[in-house]
Write an enzyme that holds these catalytic residues in place. Structure first.
Site, short mmCIF file in Angstrom:
data_model
loop_
_atom_site.label_atom_id
_atom_site.label_comp_id
_atom_site.label_asym_id
_atom_site.label_seq_id
_atom_site.Cartn_x
_atom_site.Cartn_y
_atom_site.Cartn_z
CE LYS A 133 -1.18 2.79 2.81
NZ LYS A 133 -0.94 3.92 1.91
CD GLU A 157 13.47 1.62 11.34
OE1 GLU A 157 14.12 2.62 11.69
OE2 GLU A 157 13.42 0.59 12.04
CB CYS A 190 13.68 9.90 8.60
SG CYS A 190 14.64 8.83 7.56
CD GLU A 232 10.18 13.79 11.46
OE1 GLU A 232 9.05 13.31 11.61
OE2 GLU A 232 11.12 13.17 10.93
P1 NAD Z 1 2.80 8.86 7.50
O1 NAD Z 1 2.94 8.20 8.83
O2 NAD Z 1 1.79 9.91 7.36
O3 NAD Z 1 2.45 7.77 6.39
C1 NAD Z 1 3.27 6.64 6.18
C2 NAD Z 1 2.42 5.52 5.59
O4 NAD Z 1 1.47 5.10 6.55
C3 NAD Z 1 1.62 5.95 4.36
O5 NAD Z 1 1.65 4.90 3.41
C4 NAD Z 1 0.23 6.14 4.92
O6 NAD Z 1 -0.79 5.96 3.97
C5 NAD Z 1 0.18 5.04 5.96
N1 NAD Z 1 -0.82 5.21 7.01
C6 NAD Z 1 -1.34 6.37 7.50
N2 NAD Z 1 -2.22 6.09 8.48
C7 NAD Z 1 -2.25 4.75 8.61
C8 NAD Z 1 -2.96 3.87 9.48
N3 NAD Z 1 -3.82 4.30 10.39
N4 NAD Z 1 -2.73 2.55 9.36
C9 NAD Z 1 -1.83 2.08 8.47
N5 NAD Z 1 -1.15 2.87 7.61
C10 NAD Z 1 -1.35 4.19 7.70
O7 NAD Z 1 4.26 9.37 7.12
P2 NAD Z 1 4.72 10.16 5.81
O8 NAD Z 1 4.26 11.57 5.91
O9 NAD Z 1 4.38 9.38 4.59
O10 NAD Z 1 6.31 10.10 5.95
C11 NAD Z 1 7.06 11.02 6.67
C12 NAD Z 1 7.56 10.40 7.97
O11 NAD Z 1 8.31 9.24 7.70
C13 NAD Z 1 8.50 11.32 8.73
O12 NAD Z 1 8.17 11.29 10.10
C14 NAD Z 1 9.87 10.69 8.50
O13 NAD Z 1 10.82 10.97 9.49
C15 NAD Z 1 9.52 9.24 8.44
N6 NAD Z 1 10.55 8.47 7.76
C16 NAD Z 1 11.34 7.64 8.51
C17 NAD Z 1 12.36 6.92 7.90
C18 NAD Z 1 13.25 6.00 8.70
O14 NAD Z 1 13.94 5.19 8.11
N7 NAD Z 1 13.26 6.10 10.02
C19 NAD Z 1 12.56 7.03 6.52
C20 NAD Z 1 11.72 7.88 5.78
C21 NAD Z 1 10.71 8.58 6.42
#
Ligand code: NAD
Length: 519
Positions: free
Chosen positions: A206, A287, A321, A420
């Site tokens: 997804k 992550e 991140c 963040e």
């Molecule tokens: P997000 O949490 O909004 O979304 C991530 C994913 O989760 C998306 O595919 C989204 O559709 C899905 N999602 C949202 N709600 C959900 C739910 N209730 N159940 C299941 N899935 C759900 O994050 P984002 O805005 O896409 O990404 C940015 C974040 O990702 C930042 O906080 C960044 O630091 C982090 N990030 C971390 C790493 C790492 O390796 N630690 C790498 C890249 C990004």
């Protein structure tokens, strides 16, 4: 016998031929704008009347593609299909599974600029950042293919016990929910999918709602290698609907998630609940975010430090991140370093990334992010002092552009020093001395990346032990981890520290089975 893994080289855009090739790929991809894409469950395309748009954040009126707005029922169907496919996929020999990845890597390498061009348009990545993202995706495929073969049979690690013949096999888990973010929209999904599939699991993929277009091309690349139906199911729709259902389904065996802290914590809690009919404890590989710091002391090469701070803070508009969103500078060199950081920041060019390789800063991803970041800049203006930037950039196309912003004299415990922001905002914090700087560096709830600029051996060795992050860098920027070189993942609320691109990563997608036969 496989040759040694080596990271993919980045493209040199000072070469006119490379610029021309990339431009041609952009044109190819632009010719695809405007199509509608289905769900794919068990190899069957399912077109839905209800769709959502994916847009170009540099020109939000430009709808790149439309995607099926899947529901919780579709999630159930996809998980069911993956459950069926697991019955056979789990027994496909590991070397055969590895070959799918190697072929996918070779194909992505051939179409490298095409994959990068999709991200230039859909994610607002500069050419350089998009190229690095695709290179990392290729690396994950090449690296995990080799690691899977290495870890599959670990029998030789057991203590011999004749006359028993011993076996120790890392076998797959089952059906995985693969839920990536939008910010590395090629590398992260490709890595998660590659890891899950090569170890014998089946998945429901997804993608993030902001980047389904590039995700479609990744899924298609895997299918083109001849994966059996149901092994990789493609499901678009709202995360809180389809993603949530994938997390909560009793048939899901593991969740591979990268994204925000808020969603990660929710998934962690949900995964812990054993649903009616569920026959295992789910594994959650999570992550999450970061509030990463670059530390500079008075012995450092100050020019290198200023360069490192600016690169760490503003690469991909700070939407990493690993972004160095805090600079912690020892008082005696504070003014000098900050002056240079501001100078370098002012030189960064801002434009739509498809306009050429020289653009430094593209747009941020979406209106919510745009508003959130501007709000944080307002908060930062009251907590510290804006030294450069601080505003949205007006464009004819109403793109989500924000000036790279440096906030000086930020108290270590200010909101813009602890939370963040995920945008082009750098908070600079003054430290009394190295000890103070290290204390400040460790003061957030996160623990993902960090960098130290210093020439003092004893201090570097202290930081090696005490700077509490998953990825620590000395005298270089804190972004740009390479697969197999800098295994990547963070401590504390940055996640479960799964170390993507590391030698143990695939073990998270397997369970070891111990077999003993008395001869
Ligand atoms: P997000 O949490 O909004 O979304 C991530 C994913 O989760 C998306 O595919 C989204 O559709 C899905 N999602 C949202 N709600 C959900 C739910 N209730 N159940 C299941 N899935 C759900 O994050 P984002 O805005 O896409 O990404 C940015 C974040 O990702 C930042 O906080 C960044 O630091 C982090 N990030 C971390 C790493 C790492 O390796 N630690 C790498 C890249 C990004």
């Amino acid at each position: 016998m496989l040759n040694l893994y080596r990271p993919e080289a980045l493209t040199d855009f000072s070469q006119p031929a490379n610029v021309a090739a990339f431009q041609a790929a952009l044109n190819t991809v632009k010719a695809r704008i405007g199509q509608t894409y289905p769900l794919v469950i068990n190899g069957q395309s399912i077109a839905l009347d209800k769709t959502f748009d994916t847009i170009n954040p540099a020109r939000p009126a430009e709808v790149l593609a439309r995607f099926a707005d899947g529901t919780a029922d579709h999630a159930d169907q996809a998980i069911q299909a993956a459950t069926e496919a697991f019955k056979t996929w789990q027994y496909v020999p590991v070397k055969d599974r590895a070959r799918y990845l190697l072929r996918a890597a070779a194909e992505m390498r051939r179409r490298k600029h095409e994959f990068s061009a999709l991200m230039v348009l859909e994610a607002g990545k500069t050419w350089y950042e998009a190229d690095a993202d695709t290179s990392e995706a290729i690396d994950f495929l090449d690296y995990y293919a080799r690691q899977a073969v290495r870890i599959a049979d670990a029998s030789d690690q057991l203590t011999p016990y004749p006359p028993e013949q011993l076996g120790y096999y890392n076998i797959p888990l089952g059906v995985g929910a693969v839920i990536p973010p939008w910010n590395f929209p090629n590398a992260i999904p490709t890595g998660m999918l590659g890891a899950a599939l090569v170890t014998g699991n089946t998945v429901v993929f997804k993608p993030a709602e902001q980047t389904p277009w590039i995700a479609w091309h990744i899924a298609e690349l895997f299918w083109q290698q001849g994966l059996p139906s149901g092994v990789l199911n493609f499901l678009t729709g709202p995360g809180e609907v389809v993603g949530a259902r994938m997390v909560q389904s009793p048939l899901t065996r593991f969740i591979s998630f990268t994204g925000s802290k808020a969603v990660g914590l929710w998934i962690y809690e949900q995964a812990a609940k054993v649903q009616p009919g569920q026959r295992w404890l789910k594994r959650a590989i999570l992550e999450m975010g970061g509030k990463d710091a670059v530390l500079v002391d008075e012995t450092a090469d100050l020019e290198a430090a200023a360069q490192g701070i600016v690169q760490s803070a503003f690469g991909f508009q700070g939407q990493k991140c690993s972004a160095g969103s805090r600079a912690i500078i020892v008082g005696s060199v504070y003014d000098q370093v900050v002056g240079r950081v501001v100078e370098l920041t002012k030189k960064l060019s801002i434009a739509a990334p498809d306009s050429g390789p020289k653009v430094d800063q593209g747009p941020v991803i979406e209106p919510d992010a745009f508003n959130r970041i501007l709000n944080y800049i307002e908060i930062g203006a009251s907590e510290g002092k804006i030294l450069t930037g601080g505003h949205a950039v007006e464009t004819e196309s109403s793109g989500y552009f924000i000036e790279p912003t440096v906030i000086g004299d930020v108290p270590w415990d200010a909101r813009v020093a602890q939370e963040e922001i995920f945008g082009p905002v750098l908070s600079i914090i003054r430290a009394a001395d190295f000890d103070d700087a290290l204390r400040i560096a460790n003061s957030t709830e996160y623990g993902l990346t960090g960098a130290v600029f210093s020439q003092d051996r004893a201090r570097l060795e202290r930081a090696r032990q005490e700077f509490n992050v998953g990825n620590l860098y000395f005298n270089r920027k804190c972004t740009g981890a390479l697969v197999g070189v800098h295994p990547f993942g963070g401590f504390n609320l940055s996640g479960t520290d799964s170390k993507a691109g590391g030698p143990e990563y695939l073990l998270l997608f397997t369970q070891p089975k111990s077999v003993s036969e008395r001869l």
